[in-house]
Design an enzyme around this catalytic site. Structure first.
Site, PDB file in Angstrom:
ATOM      1  N   HIS A 181     -12.212   9.231   3.144  1.00 37.43           N
ATOM      2  CA  HIS A 181     -12.426   8.186   4.145  1.00 37.43           C
ATOM      3  C   HIS A 181     -11.133   8.021   4.936  1.00 37.43           C
ATOM      4  CE1 HIS A 181     -13.489   4.562   6.119  1.00 37.43           C
ATOM      5  NE2 HIS A 181     -12.815   3.749   5.320  1.00 37.43           N
ATOM      6  N   CYS A 186     -17.871   1.118   4.287  1.00 38.46           N
ATOM      7  CA  CYS A 186     -17.178   2.397   4.517  1.00 38.46           C
ATOM      8  C   CYS A 186     -17.528   3.460   3.473  1.00 38.46           C
ATOM      9  CB  CYS A 186     -15.670   2.187   4.533  1.00 38.46           C
ATOM     10  SG  CYS A 186     -15.128   1.084   5.842  1.00 38.46           S
ATOM     11  N   ASN A 240     -10.418   4.321  11.838  1.00 43.24           N
ATOM     12  CA  ASN A 240     -11.358   4.129  10.735  1.00 43.24           C
ATOM     13  C   ASN A 240     -12.754   3.870  11.310  1.00 43.24           C
ATOM     14  OD1 ASN A 240     -12.916   3.126   8.644  1.00 43.24           O
ATOM     15  ND2 ASN A 240     -11.294   1.838   7.791  1.00 43.24           N
TER      16      ASN A 240
HETATM   17  O1  UT7 Z   1     -12.237   0.902   5.229  1.00 45.02           O
HETATM   18  C1  UT7 Z   1     -11.369  -0.023   4.641  1.00 45.02           C
HETATM   19  C2  UT7 Z   1     -10.665  -0.781   5.698  1.00 45.02           C
HETATM   20  N1  UT7 Z   1      -9.445  -1.411   5.372  1.00 45.02           N
HETATM   21  C3  UT7 Z   1      -8.297  -0.761   5.053  1.00 45.02           C
HETATM   22  O2  UT7 Z   1      -8.253   0.406   4.878  1.00 45.02           O
HETATM   23  C4  UT7 Z   1      -7.050  -1.609   4.969  1.00 45.02           C
HETATM   24  C5  UT7 Z   1      -6.062  -1.111   3.939  1.00 45.02           C
HETATM   25  N2  UT7 Z   1      -4.757  -1.708   4.239  1.00 45.02           N
HETATM   26  C6  UT7 Z   1      -3.917  -1.149   5.146  1.00 45.02           C
HETATM   27  O3  UT7 Z   1      -4.216  -0.110   5.710  1.00 45.02           O
HETATM   28  C7  UT7 Z   1      -2.594  -1.814   5.384  1.00 45.02           C
HETATM   29  O4  UT7 Z   1      -2.463  -2.902   4.508  1.00 45.02           O
HETATM   30  C8  UT7 Z   1      -2.411  -2.308   6.858  1.00 45.02           C
HETATM   31  C9  UT7 Z   1      -2.260  -1.124   7.767  1.00 45.02           C
HETATM   32  C10 UT7 Z   1      -3.608  -3.154   7.285  1.00 45.02           C
HETATM   33  C11 UT7 Z   1      -1.152  -3.158   6.966  1.00 45.02           C
HETATM   34  O5  UT7 Z   1      -0.035  -2.391   6.531  1.00 45.02           O
HETATM   35  P1  UT7 Z   1       0.995  -3.012   5.490  1.00 45.02           P
HETATM   36  O6  UT7 Z   1       2.055  -2.024   5.293  1.00 45.02           O
HETATM   37  O7  UT7 Z   1       0.214  -3.460   4.277  1.00 45.02           O
HETATM   38  O8  UT7 Z   1       1.563  -4.248   6.293  1.00 45.02           O
HETATM   39  P2  UT7 Z   1       1.586  -5.769   5.861  1.00 45.02           P
HETATM   40  O9  UT7 Z   1       0.238  -6.387   5.946  1.00 45.02           O
HETATM   41  O10 UT7 Z   1       2.345  -5.911   4.573  1.00 45.02           O
HETATM   42  O11 UT7 Z   1       2.479  -6.390   7.006  1.00 45.02           O
HETATM   43  C12 UT7 Z   1       3.861  -6.050   7.142  1.00 45.02           C
HETATM   44  C13 UT7 Z   1       4.397  -6.732   8.408  1.00 45.02           C
HETATM   45  C14 UT7 Z   1       4.028  -8.214   8.486  1.00 45.02           C
HETATM   46  O12 UT7 Z   1       5.109  -8.865   9.125  1.00 45.02           O
HETATM   47  P3  UT7 Z   1       6.192  -9.693   8.250  1.00 45.02           P
HETATM   48  O13 UT7 Z   1       5.415 -10.731   7.526  1.00 45.02           O
HETATM   49  O14 UT7 Z   1       6.821  -8.672   7.338  1.00 45.02           O
HETATM   50  O15 UT7 Z   1       7.131 -10.217   9.290  1.00 45.02           O
HETATM   51  C15 UT7 Z   1       2.840  -8.249   9.411  1.00 45.02           C
HETATM   52  O16 UT7 Z   1       2.687  -9.472  10.090  1.00 45.02           O
HETATM   53  O17 UT7 Z   1       3.793  -6.127   9.542  1.00 45.02           O
HETATM   54  C16 UT7 Z   1       3.196  -7.139  10.369  1.00 45.02           C
HETATM   55  N3  UT7 Z   1       2.058  -6.553  11.050  1.00 45.02           N
HETATM   56  C17 UT7 Z   1       2.169  -5.862  12.209  1.00 45.02           C
HETATM   57  N4  UT7 Z   1       3.240  -5.574  12.979  1.00 45.02           N
HETATM   58  C18 UT7 Z   1       3.016  -4.836  14.081  1.00 45.02           C
HETATM   59  C19 UT7 Z   1       0.752  -6.553  10.680  1.00 45.02           C
HETATM   60  N5  UT7 Z   1       0.014  -5.888  11.575  1.00 45.02           N
HETATM   61  C20 UT7 Z   1       0.871  -5.464  12.530  1.00 45.02           C
HETATM   62  C21 UT7 Z   1       0.707  -4.703  13.708  1.00 45.02           C
HETATM   63  N6  UT7 Z   1       1.797  -4.428  14.433  1.00 45.02           N
HETATM   64  N7  UT7 Z   1      -0.490  -4.252  14.116  1.00 45.02           N
END
Ligand code: UT7
Length: 351
Positions: free
Chosen positions: A252, A112, A282
């Site tokens: 980005h 990226c 993205n």
């Molecule tokens: O170019 C680089 C590419 N990568 C990135 O930019 C990734 C950077 N990271 C992020 O953007 C964020 O970490 C995410 C958007 C991927 C995730 O957001 P978050 O606020 O860090 O969520 P999390 O991983 O802490 O998950 C929180 C909850 C979890 O459930 P529990 O364990 O609290 O019950 C996940 O299982 O959200 C759940 N979850 C979802 N729920 C609904 C994870 N993905 C989803 C989803 N829909 N798509």
């Protein structure tokens, strides 16, 4: 002094729109979660007729038209991509084959962050006097490597390409400073296994190694918030500017919360931050040049504006640069006249 002005820009995305509502039917997710956690509402997904090459070529043609040049004018093509259509040969050679011309051609692989790396490389060739006109492309079709049963990754990514023509100028235009870095030890937080030349330890294991993107979202998020702000601030300082001198941040487009953190670090108000991830998600190496091409096409960029480009991603790698927008000092008077007449203020190719 020789500088490397950006004289043309263009972009291309696939026609197919994948909305949050459609994703709700594919995985256990919902529009409210996706929008509040990422800012993304829809993304473009490559169809059977699309490829990294086809999108790159459309973006490149738009950039060349914007600059008023033809492929024969270009001496070097640099493509930033982590999803080339083939491993042998380079994506840049595939693009040159479609475009025509006889430019030197090679790829830059920094996921990226790739476009900012590639812009740095291309600008150095111009600044050092090796070439006068270079085409830099950021293009990816990451959705080919997304597991659409994995809700933590499939909501994030889209496909596209953005291209810039850079030309020699005797005025301070184009890239004024760059900051690049990498933490290779963090490679395990964002990667696609089983997709390369390595021989698997056991042939039986091989089918289980999926070529899908694997990501530790929280680790990448923490890393991104730290490096985006720090790298952008350092690039501003290296350019001899202060935050007050910055007219626009072009980050980005990965997550609106990460973008907000970078903007806060530079003390920039929301109207000076370019965000289009709500429509494209993205797009990896394409995200910064697509955002730049859109901003140009919408008439948001003016001669002499100072822009901060900043990106992060797999590697883990990051890069930031300060770009001074405009064509002053490029020895082609017709170019300034085209801009002055509002001809081709920019092209956004959404075909
Ligand atoms: O170019 C680089 C590419 N990568 C990135 O930019 C990734 C950077 N990271 C992020 O953007 C964020 O970490 C995410 C958007 C991927 C995730 O957001 P978050 O606020 O860090 O969520 P999390 O991983 O802490 O998950 C929180 C909850 C979890 O459930 P529990 O364990 O609290 O019950 C996940 O299982 O959200 C759940 N979850 C979802 N729920 C609904 C994870 N993905 C989803 C989803 N829909 N798509």
């Amino acid at each position: 002094m020789r500088y490397a002005a950006i004289t043309g820009c263009g972009m291309a995305v696939p026609d197919r729109v994948l909305t949050n509502a459609e994703l709700e039917k594919m995985v256990d997710t919902n529009d409210e979660w996706i929008v509040s956690r990422t800012g993304i509402r829809e993304r473009r997904v490559a169809g059977p007729a699309d490829s990294t090459t086809s999108l790159s070529v459309k973006a490149a043609r738009a950039a060349l038209a914007h600059a008023g040049l033809t492929p024969d004018d270009i001496q070097l093509i640099v493509v930033a991509t982590c999803t080339p259509d083939q491993f042998i040969v380079s994506e840049a050679c595939l693009v040159q084959a479609e475009l025509g011309g006889s430019a030197a051609a090679f790829d830059v692989g920094a996921a990226c962050s790739g476009f900012v790396y590639a812009l740095t490389v291309g600008s150095m060739f111009v600044q050092q006097g090796l070439y006068d006109r270079v085409l830099v492309i950021g293009a990816d079709t990451l959705t080919r490597f997304i597991d659409y049963t994995d809700r933590s990754t499939c909501i994030l990514f889209g496909d596209g390409a953005g291209a810039m023509v850079i030309e020699a100028s005797d005025q301070p235009r184009g890239l004024l400073s760059t900051v690049m870095g990498a933490d290779g030890g963090g490679n395990k937080h964002l990667y696609a296994p089983g997709w390369g030349a390595i021989v698997p330890e056991s042939a039986e294991l091989f089918p289980e190694i999926r070529p899908y993107m694997q990501m530790n979202g929280q680790e990448v998020f923490r890393f991104a918030v730290r490096v985006m702000g720090d790298a952008a601030a350092e690039a501003v300082q290296k350019a001899g500017l202060s935050f007050d001198d910055i007219d626009m941040l072009i980050p980005h487009q990965a997550n609106s919360r990460i973008i907000d953190a970078a903007a806060r670090r530079l003390a920039l108000p929301r109207e000076k931050v370019l965000v289009n991830l709500d429509r494209y998600g993205n797009t990896s190496a394409a995200s910064v040049p697509i955002a730049l091409a859109e901003a140009s096409g919408q008439g948001k960029l003016n001669e002499g504006d100072n822009l901060v480009l900043v990106a992060f991603g797999a590697g883990l790698a990051w890069a930031a640069g300060v770009v001074r927008w405009g064509v002053a000092g490029v020895p082609r008077p017709e170019l300034a006249a085209r801009r002055g007449a509002g001809v081709l203020a920019a092209i956004s190719d959404g075909d």
